[in-house]
Design an enzyme around this catalytic site. Structure first.
Site, PDB file in Angstrom:
ATOM      1  N   ASP A   1       0.827  -1.206   0.000  1.00 37.40           N
ATOM      2  CA  ASP A   1       0.000   0.000   0.000  1.00 37.40           C
ATOM      3  C   ASP A   1       0.868   1.267   0.000  1.00 37.40           C
ATOM      4  OD1 ASP A   1      -2.623   1.403   0.491  1.00 37.40           O
ATOM      5  OD2 ASP A   1      -1.612   1.963   2.355  1.00 37.40           O
TER       6      ASP A   1
ATOM      7  N   GLU B   1       1.250  -0.352  -5.016  1.00 40.07           N
ATOM      8  CA  GLU B   1       0.344   0.740  -5.366  1.00 40.07           C
ATOM      9  C   GLU B   1       1.177   2.001  -5.558  1.00 40.07           C
ATOM     10  OE1 GLU B   1      -3.572   3.066  -3.595  1.00 40.07           O
ATOM     11  OE2 GLU B   1      -1.933   2.516  -2.260  1.00 40.07           O
TER      12      GLU B   1
END
Length: 549
Positions: A232, A273
């Site tokens: 993330d 990401e």
């Protein structure tokens, strides 16, 4: 027919030129058994997938009971999606419903089950050929994490330097102009949290933090038997003065964490990401950091092409990704848990179908967000993008016997898995057939991509070749609402399977007979190959197999 709009022709010509460049993989072991180089990954929000105990919250046992929907282990199955991977949004113990504010990296959130429930899920998934990757949140912890609480309460704590502190409020704002320094609730000082005051950033300049995160990764690989990670918010790991994202320190940390994963589990998969759409910026995350990164620019361009019918942006984005990033190491998708759902954006089943067709015929590891395959809707705020899966017209959509944690979308009684399961023309079965086609042919799962110049005068059609071994596939996508016609000239012989005469055969078309009057021949001077397609249906998709006679 041979003419082409000047703007589109220029883009197509550039795309064909760019696509011929080779990009060395470098930095990663050349392991041909890496499962992630083939197949499709399905993103699951466990909280919303299936509730096994009636408390209104989806759980790991519920997901395990529905694995056959994702992949039942039969390559010829027509009743499962055929995905060989699931990505679980955060399942660590956390503060909030979404899980991105972790308080314990070493245990499953009790709302989802136990650590053993996760291990059972992995075992059951592996029996079906499904690999399980988990969300890893390295940039920040939750404010209730014991590490942060110790640092907050005791300036002499060994955890103090695990976070960034300032005695005065810095003038510096966050990377998109937001307030990133937050007042301590206990004393006159401030701490750094790029996303929110309840998510303080970890300080990766501290070797203890890096060592702890390596320990977390190793634990999930070795003790929990996970097959990899989705990282993330990776651009923000290390701040270097005024450079608050994409810093050299961030790349160093990713290189260290990626090496740890590959050393512990060489066949694992890591995907990051990195939402900056600049191909120049994304290229800096290769070659030796994580295995893959989500192709946000390609996703946006695919959605825009489906929405407007203009293929030029799609060609440009795919050409840049194909040229700048190592082959097979960028991950296409349409939307995810942070973006309004595909059907909400496009509002049209034909557009949603053609977007899915284009995305699933690209190289790399494609990702499908749960519910996308049945056309679930969901606008902002995020809770409405993450509503419970719509399984049937039974109470609460078949998701729970209790009261769902979030109400289902208003259309759940008519738009659900059961309603689409037996309809050959449903969006669900379109996804199933596309993934099955991709899985059945190495050319479509792992073969290189070559963009093609076409004679399309409408500017709505994209065409490319995928090839491997003794077969090649011509992919044709008409994003627009008008018929198109194509003449693809001067196909390089090196892209065709072997030598000799060839034949074309339809491998899949949506709608049926979407491409009519196709012809292959050596009609051009010097015996150069050309393909003609006299008619491509509006919002039509064709996968045409090229084989030797």
């Amino acid at each position: 027919m041979k003419g082409c709009a000047a703007g589109l022709l220029a883009i197509l010509a550039a795309a064909c030129s760019i696509s011929s460049l080779s990009v060395p993989v470098g930095g990663l072991p050349k392991n041909t058994t890496q499962w992630w180089r083939d197949g499709v990954c399905y993103e699951v929000f466990v909280r919303s997938f299936y509730d096994s105990d009636g408390d209104g919250i989806g759980d790991l046992r519920g997901l395990t009971s529905r694995l056959d929907y994702i992949n039942d282990g039969n390559p010829a199955s027509t009743t499962s999606l055929g995905a060989n991977c699931i990505w679980l949004m955060p399942i660590d113990k956390s503060m909030s419903y979404h899980g991105y504010d972790v308080v314990d990296y070493y245990h499953v959130d009790p709302r989802y089950g136990t650590d053993d429930d996760f291990r059972i899920l992995v075992t059951e998934a592996h029996q079906r050929g499904i690999h399980v990757i988990v969300d890893f949140v390295p940039n920040h912890t939750g404010s209730e994490n014991p590490w942060f609480q110790a640092a907050l309460r005791d300036p002499g704590s060994p955890y103090r330097d695990w976070y960034r502190w300032s005695k005065t409020l810095p003038v510096q704002k966050g990377p998109w102009g937001q307030e990133a320094w937050h007042k301590s609730p206990l004393r006159d000082e401030y701490y750094y949290g790029v996303f929110w005051h309840e998510m303080p950033d970890l300080n990766y300049e501290n070797p203890s933090v890096r060592a702890e995160m390596q320990k977390v990764l190793t634990y999930w690989l070795k003790d929990m038997h996970a097959d990899g990670f989705r990282f993330d918010a990776i651009p923000y790991l290390v701040e270097d003065g005024n450079q608050l994202q994409h810093s050299r320190g961030t790349h160093d940390v990713l290189r260290q964490l990626g090496s740890t994963i590959r050393a512990e589990a060489p066949e694992s998969f890591s995907v990051g990401e990195m939402s900056d759409e600049s191909p120049e910026v994304m290229a800096t995350y290769y070659p030796d950091q994580l295995d893959s990164y989500f192709a946000f620019a390609v996703a946006r361009a695919t959605m825009q092409a489906a929405a407007t019918g203009d293929a030029s942006g799609f060609f440009k984005a795919v050409a840049q990704a194909n040229a700048r990033f190592p082959s097979g190491r960028w991950s296409p998708f349409l939307t995810n848990h942070d973006q309004p759902r595909v059907m909400t954006v496009l509002g049209d089943a034909a557009k949603a179908r053609v977007a899915a067709s284009a995305m699933l015929m690209l190289p790399g590891t494609p990702f499908v967000y749960y519910g996308e395959e049945i056309g679930m809707v969901g606008p902002k705020p995020d809770e409405l993008i993450r509503t419970p899966m719509q399984w049937s017209a039974a109470p609460n959509g078949g998701f729970t016997a209790g009261t769902p944690w979030e109400p289902l979308q208003p259309d759940w009684k008519t738009k659900n898995v059961a309603a689409q399961d037996s309809s050959r023309q449903s969006l669900l079965n379109h996804y199933r057939r596309l993934i099955q086609l991709r899985n059945a042919h190495p050319a479509l799962s792992s073969g290189p991509l070559t963009l093609l110049e076409t004679g399309d005068t409408t500017g709505t059609i994209a065409a490319w070749l995928r090839s491997a071994g003794d077969e090649a596939f011509l992919i044709v996508v008409n994003f627009g609402a008008r018929h198109g016609e194509l003449l693809m000239e001067r196909l390089p012989r090196s892209l065709l399977p072997g030598r000799g005469d060839y034949r074309l055969e339809s491998a899949y078309a949506d709608p049926d007979n979407a491409c009519a009057g196709y012809f292959f021949g050596y009609t051009l001077p010097g015996g150069v190959a050309a393909i003609q397609i006299r008619s491509v249906e509006p919002h039509g998709f064709c996968a045409i197999r090229i084989r030797r006679r």
